[in-house]
Design an enzyme around this catalytic site. Structure first.
Site, short mmCIF file in Angstrom:
data_model
loop_
_atom_site.label_atom_id
_atom_site.label_comp_id
_atom_site.label_asym_id
_atom_site.label_seq_id
_atom_site.Cartn_x
_atom_site.Cartn_y
_atom_site.Cartn_z
N HIS A 144 -37.82 0.73 26.60
CA HIS A 144 -38.56 -0.53 26.53
C HIS A 144 -39.00 -1.02 27.90
CE1 HIS A 144 -37.29 -0.75 22.31
NE2 HIS A 144 -38.46 -1.33 22.21
N CYS A 155 -48.30 1.65 15.81
CA CYS A 155 -48.18 0.77 16.99
C CYS A 155 -47.21 1.32 18.02
CB CYS A 155 -47.80 -0.64 16.56
SG CYS A 155 -46.18 -0.72 15.78
#
Ligand code: PEP
Ligand code: MG
Length: 546
Positions: A182, A491
């Site tokens: 992330h 996505c």
């Protein structure tokens, strides 16, 4: 100046940054028990004072609502109701940390059991207080990263990245790390060049560095020749950027005229500043967990509502897809996600955590139900594994809508879709036909299908979204969408990689959702691709034999 040294790692976020070298050494010192009650008392009082100082600093510049929350926390820190039992427990042999935790646990249980909303809503503040003091006790409180520097670290958490000011430039070079983590997603979204997997680093004597996020290099003490090389590379990149930007305001369309929707992935409404809505087909993923900042008070209903409204106001009648809180895994949030969870990627993450913490989730659902009356809002659930999770969230949403209407507020139930990122969903999409839409999360789907953690550099090569097994599942989900009429988008970060565009078009994908920094590049790549030439089997076969 020492001679230049070039170190090789792997590219994680494109671009080149040059600046002063800053070595981040985070000593996670766990304090040993001194065995002496007087010094434990001293440690606790110092930590409580430091936590109060942090909060006083944070309160400056906040709006009234934010300042009220902080004032409540400062008042609690000064209140004997917390200190007295903790100090008493130290006298009978507990460490400062244990004593503080136990005192807070009692208070939290009382607030949770309260019949008044006001007290139940303060539970998150108490958790935040507990963790802030514990961090001071254990010496894990951190200094902000310097602006504009080339930051070198072993690894970095998303919250640490977000504390830094990257507007003045700067780059990131990690000894460990992975391009699918992330923090790498954040770096790409913020345009911060980043390299991972550099291995052991000897920075002795070096003061300046260049991070090359395109080629995965870190150059220490660059000489004039290296600097000239990067000036030329910068000019080439600017030219490429200018060519791709010509596609920004054009609709997504392949060379042979096939229409392709391109939406945005964002983490915070501020990413839309300076971006025009006509450049995209709406927002395909808002990662709402980044509104929940590590160590800060959990955002209240009004703060969340205003954030969602900002997206809807920006998008006009285009869809805005907000994903509910996806904390956990490599996005821990202090006070919310479980501490010391073994296998946290397989644990209480995403919708599982939201359902386990209904008092936190309900605040988000109320904000979303209110925002849904103001635009084309869609809500997406992360980490769904069984259809019952979707059913439970729908029931909670319905009751939140009824509650809001009972309070005289406008509320609506938005379409409720799911991320397809757990293999159990990708393998049996028909079980989830109740969902309003699917969005494939290739980042997590890949790590779960290949059993290769997305943040572990040792298995980076295995964590490949083009593995035939991942492509097979994605292809089946896209096919299911086509024959059932369910909208399917992608996505995960794979959608933003030009080399995967022909493969994804060949699988039948017609909805991509990418970070704003990748929008022009992906539109340009699609515009240069003939869909008729994209055969999924060719794509899979070539990867199989690569
Ligand atoms: C994914 O898993 O692909 C995804 C888009 O979600 P995240 O990267 O936030 O886990
Ligand atoms: Mg995911």
């Amino acid at each position: 100046m020492p001679p230049p040294v070039e170190l090789r790692g792997r590219p994680a976020a494109p671009g080149v940054a040059s600046g002063a070298l800053y070595r981040l050494q985070e000593a996670q010192v766990q304090q040993a028990h001194s065995g002496d009650a007087a010094s434990e008392v001293d440690d606790l009082l110092t930590a409580v004072q430091s936590a109060a100082d942090d909060l006083t600093r944070m309160a400056q510049g906040l709006d009234q609502d934010g300042a009220d929350i902080i004032e409540f926390q400062i008042a609690m820190l000064e209140d004997d109701v917390l200190r007295a039992p903790a100090l008493a427990a130290i006298q009978v042999g507990q460490t400062a940390t244990e004593a503080w935790r136990v005192a807070l646990a009692e208070q939290i249980a009382e607030y949770e059991a309260s019949s008044e909303d006001y007290f139940r809503a303060r539970v998150a503040d108490l958790i935040d207080l507990r963790d802030r003091v514990v961090r001071h006790l254990s010496g894990t409180v951190t200094e902000p990263l310097p602006a504009g520097a080339v930051v070198v670290a072993d690894d970095l958490t998303p919250s640490r990245f977000l504390e830094a000011d990257w507007t003045a430039g700067g780059g990131l070079a990690l000894a460990a790390g992975s391009a699918s983590s992330h923090v790498a997603i954040l770096a790409r979204a913020r345009g911060v060049p980043m390299v991972v997997g550099l291995g052991d680093l000897d920075l002795n004597g070096h003061q300046q560095a260049i991070v090359d996020g395109d080629q995965g290099r870190l150059v220490l003490s660059p000489d004039t020749e290296v600097q000239a090389y990067y000036r030329r590379a910068g000019a080439d990149a600017a030219q490429r950027h200018a060519r791709e930007s010509r596609f920004l305001h054009q609709p997504g369309r392949s060379r042979d005229g096939e229409s392709v929707q391109i939406q945005l992935n964002i983490m915070h409404p501020s990413e839309l500043d300076g971006l025009e809505p006509d450049t995209c087909d709406g927002i395909g993923l808002m990662r709402s967990e980044f509104l929940f900042r590590d160590g800060a008070a959990l955002p209240d209903e009004e703060t969340q509502y205003l954030a969602y409204r900002r997206l809807l106001d920006w998008a006009g009648d285009k869809p805005v897809t907000v994903r509910t809180l996806d904390a956990g895994g490599d996005k821990p949030i202090a006070g919310l996600t479980p501490e010391r969870e073994a296998n946290s990627f397989l644990g209480l993450r995403g919708v599982r955590l939201s359902l386990a913490r209904p008092e936190v989730f309900k605040v988000q659902l109320r904000a979303l139900a209110r925002a849904a009356t103001a635009g084309n809002l869609k809500v997406m659930l992360p980490m769904v594994t069984v259809p019952q999770e979707l059913g439970r969230v729908r029931e909670m949403f319905q009751s939140v809508c009824a509650e809001l209407k009972g309070e005289g507020m406008d509320a609506a139930l938005p379409p409720l879709g799911i991320m397809v990122e757990v293999p159990a969903v990708a393998a049996a999409p028909d079980l989830f036909a109740e969902a309003a839409f699917f969005s494939i999360g290739s980042n997590d789907l890949t790590q779960y299908v290949t059993a290769s953690a997305r943040d572990n550099p040792a298995v980076d090569a295995l964590c490949d979204p083009a593995h035939p097994a991942v492509l097979k599942l994605m292809g089946e989900v896209i096919d299911f969408g086509r024959y059932s009429g369910l909208e399917v988008s992608l996505c995960g970060d794979m959608a933003a990689e030009p080399q995967f565009v022909p493969l994804l078009l060949g699988l039948g994908l017609r909805r991509f959702s990418v970070a704003p920094t990748a929008l022009a590049r992906i539109k340009a790549t699609i515009a240069e691709t003939e869909v008729a030439d994209c055969s999924p089997s060719d794509g899979q076969a070539s990867r199989c034999h690569a």
